[in-house]
Each structure stands twice: as structure tokens, then as C-alpha cells.
Write an enzyme that holds these catalytic residues in place. Structure first.
Site, short mmCIF file in Angstrom:
data_model
loop_
_atom_site.label_atom_id
_atom_site.label_comp_id
_atom_site.label_asym_id
_atom_site.label_seq_id
_atom_site.Cartn_x
_atom_site.Cartn_y
_atom_site.Cartn_z
N GLU A 90 0.78 -1.19 -0.01
CA GLU A 90 -0.09 0.09 -0.03
C GLU A 90 0.87 1.24 0.03
O GLU A 90 0.45 2.36 -0.55
CB GLU A 90 -1.00 -0.04 1.30
CG GLU A 90 -2.03 -1.10 1.13
CD GLU A 90 -2.86 -0.71 -0.10
OE1 GLU A 90 -3.36 0.22 -0.23
OE2 GLU A 90 -3.34 -1.53 -0.61
N SER A 465 -43.98 -40.10 32.49
CA SER A 465 -43.45 -40.53 33.59
C SER A 465 -42.25 -39.82 34.41
O SER A 465 -42.19 -40.08 35.53
CB SER A 465 -43.22 -41.95 33.29
OG SER A 465 -44.44 -42.62 33.08
#
Length: 776
Positions: A90, A465
Site C-alpha cells: 500500500e 412418567s
């Protein structure tokens, strides 16, 4: 001679005059523009948008929420190779220029002039910081002029490393990743420190055009850009010739998934997101909050695998349903590959259950196309599950696996491909610490990406149950004992008695044993005994009693079917209820957030759970909890959950649950320090199939989890609390007998008499005897 001198002095003077005018104009423009430039407070007090992050108890990232994925790091901790790659790509004169690189401007101008277009830019890293923080990306002279002035201002106020740090953390790099730390995890699934040179160069090439050089979307362009960065690093002397050649050849393993975490705890992460959003609204997604949950990696991984395996085992028991869909495959191979890729992009994979399209199929071999162009072959045992859909015996041709069939594949434990299918059934598992309600694991469904509905907290289902222990616990409060003998014989009830229709309840296995002790009845899950107990203690009393455990009385109408779990519960309610038996009778509240921190690590909230034996409310007598644990240990040792004996532990207690017509299957159980509840069923309630009981469909998930979670944990010893005594009893009558063959636990004040009582009377007189014995 004088005339000749004038020919070049006048143009020179004109040039200097114009230059002076230009400088004056630029100076004037600068004087006018500088006061309008924004304050650098956004840079000096940098507050980026940081997503909400959710962690496990150990600090492992399990979820991230926000528009921008970002991890802010200090530039001093960034790898040197990555910093060099960024500068090379860059702004190679970053540490020499003062914000604007004049040589770079001239070089770019020359390059653009000779190429006949805009091919090269001259923005420095500092100018990019100015643009990203304060300006738009429009390509105008005004914006460019402001950008240059801001760059000078930034260079005057910040050091080079501070500027690079802002750039490093702020720049957009595709895939919602802002900053290089986030991009490292998004693209390569690793922290910055683990990047190799090739990966660093790939990331450094992204700022120029994140979409064009995205290695997920455009791997060829990304590779070309990576090579450019490596060449620049080599030209600038950052890397040697050998390093360049080695990095050039290194393969890149880019993550294809948009989101992936080390732990699969999506339901927990989503609950954390909701909890933070309730407190902080939209700031949730940008202020960098960190949520540390209570789930542990070992437990969560074990729970996740238990649910996945349990559901897949159930699905395999009920057979293959055929391909999911069909595609028309063109003859042209290139066109066919494009169609296959497009089609598979629309189909989600479920962890290791992958989508594929059959290219050829016969009873001995199936060739299939996988996303990304992989061709896989399935043969032998891998075809067994879908064999009837390959043999020509399918009920209709459209169900056959043939070229174009969309199928699901998965690797077996031996690494061979096999045909599977996405299950339709759902399941969940929740595990908590009974001492304080800390959630150690939570799996709310088979696949969060398929359904975000959390079956642990949101699914109201009949417990069957598995609800009986709460009725039995209520009966102990009313004077019953584990040795109380109750008649297991048929009953019939009118609609008025049940709150519904005429009711003729039956035991699960369809047989009746006559007089049985309460301990035996719970172990064998005798429905008729549970109903008689509820008759004896009164349904209104039972409804009020179960509310102590956190159950909503409105969900458990005061009718006799309550004894068989006909009300509605959530798995997390069941876990809290069973925790009371495990912790000695205390009510704890489930919690899953340890603490919430802000972006700087300051603690905003810290959990302060109520602890059993300290500040939690005692809701049942500790002796009651001990007796229930003792009876539920028998469920495993000689009852409906004997399969759990395979774990080789004597400290496990619990209860199976199966609802009418096998619609829901449960197992709720615990050890002294851990409670876990497993459930399986369909979202639109329907039968799981014959014999898909709690012990058959849900218990294996519970066992799979507990086996891993309790590995290495010493076997707990349940010490009877004060007020508990033992006595030898006659197993037929439940009464004390000096030479009795069974030793039973009792409350000291509730020792059964030695006198002979005819407890084997017919069913209805038995209720009267029970009431007479216990003062009702």
C-alpha cells in the site's frame, strides 16, 4: 542577442508567475479548507464498532454479533511480516513521507499517463486513514485536496505506528471483516500470530479491492494479488529469494464457511445476544460487549455430540425416505458443473451431513458431486441405509436415487462415505450444576441453522412418567414411605374426574402386578400406582406442591392425569426440578451468564446465584430429597433405565418418561454434582414409533453426555441426613419384620408398624387402608 534572450525569459517569467498564483490559490484554498476539517478526536479517542462477543467459561469464542467483524489489536503485537506486507502493498515510503508521498504522486501520474488511463493511485496509508474516518470515497479534486490536508494534520498529531495501528484495525477487508485481526479469523480461522508469509501477503493485498481480491469469491485474482505483494516484499528487501519462492508455492486453506467457532453452542450464544439486547438495545452490536457464559467446552461438546448421535440413530432406525430433490443434468460437462455449483450453494450443510448430487447410481456404487467440484464414491456399507432406493424396489420411480438426485452424505467413523439424510425429529439436552443452577451445557435442537427454536427453553411438552418423582415426593410429605404397598390394578374414571373424557388408564406394558411397594412402582414406572397415590394425597395438594419446584400450576390442571405427566413443561424446568432432589431440597435458578464486560474489560454485570445450603430457599425436607434419590437410583439399578448401568457408576439417579402413543421421550437424571435432561420428539407432535420410549430414544443421549462429563469424577456417596433411619421389612407387606429380607430407609417418625395389616386387599379398599394408616 537581447531579442533571443527575451524569447525564453518571458515564458519563464510567465511560468513563475502562474506558479506563484497557483501556490497562492492553493494556500488560500488551504486557509479556507483547514478550519472546516473535522477534529481528529475520532482518531485520538478511537472507538471502533466492535461486535458483541460471547465466550464459554474458559474464554473460547462461541458467538459474534454485529454488522462489522472487528478485533482491535495493538500494532506492537502484530506480526512483523504482516506489517511489512501491508507497507509493501500500500505505501512503501510510509515511514519516509509526511502524509503525502510526492514521489508516489509523480510515479502514479507517469504510470497513468503512459497507460492512457487511471491504473495506479497515489494514496498513502495516512490518506486512506483520513478517507476512511472522515471523508467519502467520491473521486473529486475537492475530496482529494481535503484528504491531503487531513493527512498532514494526522501526521502532525500522531506517530507513524499510531497511524498504522488505526489503519490496521479500521480498514475493510471483505466478508464483513474490518481490520486484519478479524480478517485473519474470517479467511483462515486463526489468530494473527499464526499466519504464515503466504497468508499475510494474501491479507495485505485485500485493501486495494476487497471484493475483487476476495479469496473466497475470486481465488484466482486473490492469488495474483498475493504474488504481487510477495514480489514487492522481495524487491524492498523484506524477504529473501528463498522465502519468496517458498511462499509462492504454499497452498492457501481458505475457510469457506461464513461463520465458524471452536465450540458449537449457537443456542447459548443466541440467548446471550437476547439478554444483552434487552439491556443495551442497538449498542449491543457496536460497543464491544463481552459475555462470558457458564458453558464448558467438555460438557458442551459432549452434549452436542450426544444429541446429534441420538437423533441420527433414531432416524436410521426408521429408514431412508428418499432423495430430497432432483436436478435435470445437462450433457455438457461445463454447463453441468455450473448448474451443480449453483444448486448446491442454495442447500445448507448440517455440520458433517453434507449435500451432494448423484452423478450415477446403482446398487453397488453411487458417484456424487460435492460443492467445490469434489467427486466422491459411495459403496459397500455406505449404501446399506438407502439400499432399497437403489435396487429398483422403491414404491415409485421418483423415489429412486438416480443421476440428479439431491442426497446427503457423511463420513463414517472409519472415514468411508455413507448415504444419510437430514432427520425430521428434534431433540435437546440441558445440563446444570444442582448446587447453584449454573448451566454447563445446552443444545436446543439438532441444528441451529435449520431451526433457531430452542427446545430447552421454549418447547412446552408433556413430561410423561418423568414427572412422577414430583408426585411421589408430595406423597412422602403426606406420610407415604418407599415401603408403602399400593395396589397395581386397573382403574376407570369418568370425564368429571379427569377433566376430559372417560379414562381407562393402563400400565405401559399392559400388565398389572397387584400390591407393590412404592419403590418398586417408581422403578418400573407403574401408572396405576401413581394414579392411586395422587388420589390419596389429593390433586389440589399435588398441584400446589409441584409449584415449589418451579412448575406453573396452570400447566398442570388439578386432575388425575397429572400423575402421568399430562401437563406441560420445558426441559429447563425439569432440570431445575430434578436439581432439588440432587442438592438436598433447595430451589436454584438456572443461569448461563457469568459476567458481562465492556470493551475495556470493565465488569458491567456479575452473576450472584443462590447456592444450595447457603442462601437458596429450601423447598422440601432434605430427607425427602434423599429418599427420592434413593428410589430413583433403583430406576437405574433395576427399573426402566437399567441400560445406564453400562456407565459403571452407582451414584446415578433418574427417571424415564414416555407420553401416550410415544409422542415424547425423556430421560431426566443426575449425579450429586450434575443434572442432565434429554428429550426427543417432533415439533408437530406425532408418534415417534412403537417402542420409542424414554429408555430407548432419550436415555442413550443422556448416557452419552454423562459418560463424558463424569469421566474421572469420583463416585459420589449419598449420606442419609439426620432423621433418616433404616429397618428390615417384609417385601410383600412393606411392614417391619425383624428377619425381613430387605432393608429400607424411613423417616424416624414414620417407621411402619410391625402389626399385620392386610395390604393385599382389592384396589378401592386399599385407598382407604392407606388413608387410615397415614391419618387421612
Amino acid at each position: 542577442m537581447l531579442a533571443h534572450w527575451r524569447w525564453w525569459v518571458y515564458p519563464l517569467a510567465a511560468f513563475f508567475a502562474l506558479s506563484l498564483i497557483g501556490v497562492l490559490l492553493v494556500g488560500f484554498a488551504a486557509l479556507v479548507t483547514i478550519p472546516t476539517l473535522p477534529s481528529l478526536e475520532a482518531l485520538t479517542d478511537y472507538r471502533p464498532k466492535i461486535p458483541l462477543r460471547v465466550y464459554s467459561a474458559e474464554g473460547i469464542l462461541i458467538g459474534e454479533f454485529g454488522e462489522e467483524r472487528r478485533s482491535v489489536v495493538k500494532i506492537s503485537t502484530a506480526p512483523q511480516r504482516l506489517k511489512q506486507a501491508i507497507v509493501a502493498a500500500e505505501d512503501d515510503r510510509f515511514y519516509q513521507h509526511g502524509g503525502v508521498d510526492y514521489l508516489g504522486v509523480l510515479r502514479a501520474a507517469y504510470s497513468n499517463f503512459t497507460s492512457g488511463g487511471v491504473r495506479q493511485g497515489a494514496s498513502t496509508i495516512t490518506m486512506q486513514v483520513a478517507r476512511n474516518f472522515f471523508l467519502t470515497k467520491e473521486k473529486t479534486l475537492t475530496r482529494k485536496f481535503s484528504e491531503a490536508l487531513l493527512a498532514f494534520k494526522i501526521e502532525h498529531s500522531l506517530s507513524k505506528d499510531e497511524i498504522l495501528e488505526l489503519y490496521f484495525n479500521q480498514i475493510y477487508l471483505g466478508q464483513r471483516a474490518y481490520g486484519f485481526a478479524a480478517a485473519s479469523r474470517v479467511y483462515f480461522g486463526k489468530p494473527l500470530q499464526d499466519l504464515n508469509l503466504a497468508e499475510a501477503a494474501m491479507l495485505a493485498g485485500l485493501p486495494k479491492a476487497p471484493s475483487r481480491f476476495n479469496p473466497v469469491v475470486n481465488p484466482k485474482r486473490a492469488k495474483a494479488r498475493q504474488l504481487y505483494v510477495l514480489r514487492r516484499m522481495h524487491d524492498l528487501g523484506y524477504i529473501s529469494n528463498g522465502e519468496f519462492k517458498e511462499a509462492e508455492k504454499l497452498p492457501l486453506h481458505v475457510k469457506r464457511e461464513s461463520q465458524e467457532f471452536a465450540m458449537r453452542a449457537d443456542y447459548v450464544a443466541e440467548m446471550a445476544r437476547q439478554a444483552v439486547y434487552e439491556r443495551h438495545q442497538e449498542d449491543t452490536y457496536s460497543k464491544g460487549f463481552k459475555v462470558y457464559t457458564t458453558v464448558r467446552r467438555l460438557d458442551q461438546d459432549a452434549a452436542y455430540k450426544a444429541v446429534r448421535h441420538g437423533v441420527m440413530d433414531y432416524d436410521r432406525r426408521h429408514g431412508y425416505r428418499g432423495p430430497e430433490a432432483f436436478l435435470a443434468l445437462p450433457a455438457n460437462s461445463q454447463e453441468r458443473e455450473e448448474i451443480l455449483e449453483d444448486a448446491l450453494q442454495e442447500v445448507f450443510d448440517s455440520d458433517d451431513i453434507l449435500a451432494a448430487v448423484a452423478l450415477s447410481a446403482d446398487p453397488k456404487l453411487v458417484k456424487a458431486y460435492r460443492k467445490g467440484g469434489e467427486i466422491i464414491e459411495i459403496s459397500g456399507d455406505g449404501l446399506k441405509f438407502a439400499q432399497k432406493f437403489l435396487s429398483g424396489k422403491a414404491s415409485a420411480d421418483k423415489q429412486m436415487i438416480r443421476p440428479g438426485s439431491l442426497i446427503r452424505i457423511r463420513k463414517s467413523e472409519k472415514g468411508a462415505w455413507q448415504i444419510v439424510q437430514l432427520p425430521q425429529v428434534e431433540a435437546s439436552l440441558i445440563a446444570i450444576n444442582p448446587k447453584d443452577g449454573e448451566i454447563r451445557a445446552m443444545v436446543g435442537g439438532f441444528d441451529f441453522n435449520r431451526s433457531q427454536f430452542n427446545h430447552v427453553t421454549q418447547a412446552w411438552r408433556q413430561p410423561g412418567s418423568s414427572f412422577k418423582p414430583f408426585i411421589y415426593s408430595a406423597s412422602l410429605e403426606k406420610g407415604f414411605t418407599p415401603a408403602t404397598v399400593i395396589n397395581d390394578a386397573p382403574l376407570s374414571f369418568t370425564a368429571e374426574e379427569t377433566g376430559g373424557d372417560q379414562w381407562d388408564p393402563r400400565n405401559f406394558e399392559g400388565s398389572y402386578e397387584g400390591p407393590v411397594r412404592m419403590r418398586q412402582a417408581l422403578a418400573k414406572s407403574k401408572n396405576l400406582v401413581s394414579i392411586r397415590i395422587l388420589q390419596a394425597i389429593d390433586v389440589q395438594y399435588a398441584q400446589d406442591y409441584v409449584a415449589r419446584f418451579g412448575f406453573d400450576p396452570k400447566q398442570h390442571p388439578a386432575y388425575l392425569p397429572m400423575a402421568l405427566g399430562a401437563g406441560s413443561v420445558t426441559p429447563i424446568q425439569m432440570a431445575v426440578g430434578y436439581a432439588t432432589f440432587a442438592n438436598g431440597g433447595f430451589r436454584v435458578s438456572p443461569y448461563f451468564i457469568q459476567r458481562i464486560e465492556d470493551e475495556r474489560g470493565n465488569i458491567l454485570e456479575q452473576s450472584k446465584p443462590a447456592v444450595a445450603g447457603e442462601n437458596a430457599k429450601q423447598i422440601i425436607d432434605p430427607r425427602n430429597a434423599f429418599l427420592m434419590t434413593s428410589m430413583m437410583q433403583d430406576v437405574i439399578q433395576r427399573g426402566t433405565a437399567t441400560r445406564a448401568k453400562q456407565l459403571g457408576r452407582t451414584d446415578l439417579a433418574g427417571k424415564t418418561g414416555t407420553t401416550s402413543n410415544y409422542v415424547d421421550a425423556w430421560f431426566c437424571g443426575y449425579q450429586a454434582d450434575l443434572v442432565a435432561v434429554a428429550w426427543i420428539g417432533f415439533d408437530n407432535p406425532k408418534s415417534l414409533g412403537n417402542n420409542e420410549t424414554g429408555g430407548h430414544a432419550a436415555l442413550p443421549m443422556w448416557m452419552s453426555y454423562m459418560g463424558k462429563a463424569l469421566k474421572g469424577v469420583p463416585v459420589a456417596v449419598y449420606t442419609p441426613p439426620a432423621g433418616i433411619t433404616t429397618a428390615k421389612i417384609n417385601p410383600e407387606t412393606g411392614l417391619r419384620e425383624p428377619n425381613g429380607s430387605i432393608t429400607e430407609y424411613f423417616l424416624e417418625e414414620q417407621l411402619p408398624p410391625e402389626a399385620e395389616v392386610n395390604v393385599a386387599a382389592p384396589a378401592e379398599p386399599m385407598i382407604d387402608i392407606i388413608k387410615e394408616l397415614f391419618g387421612q
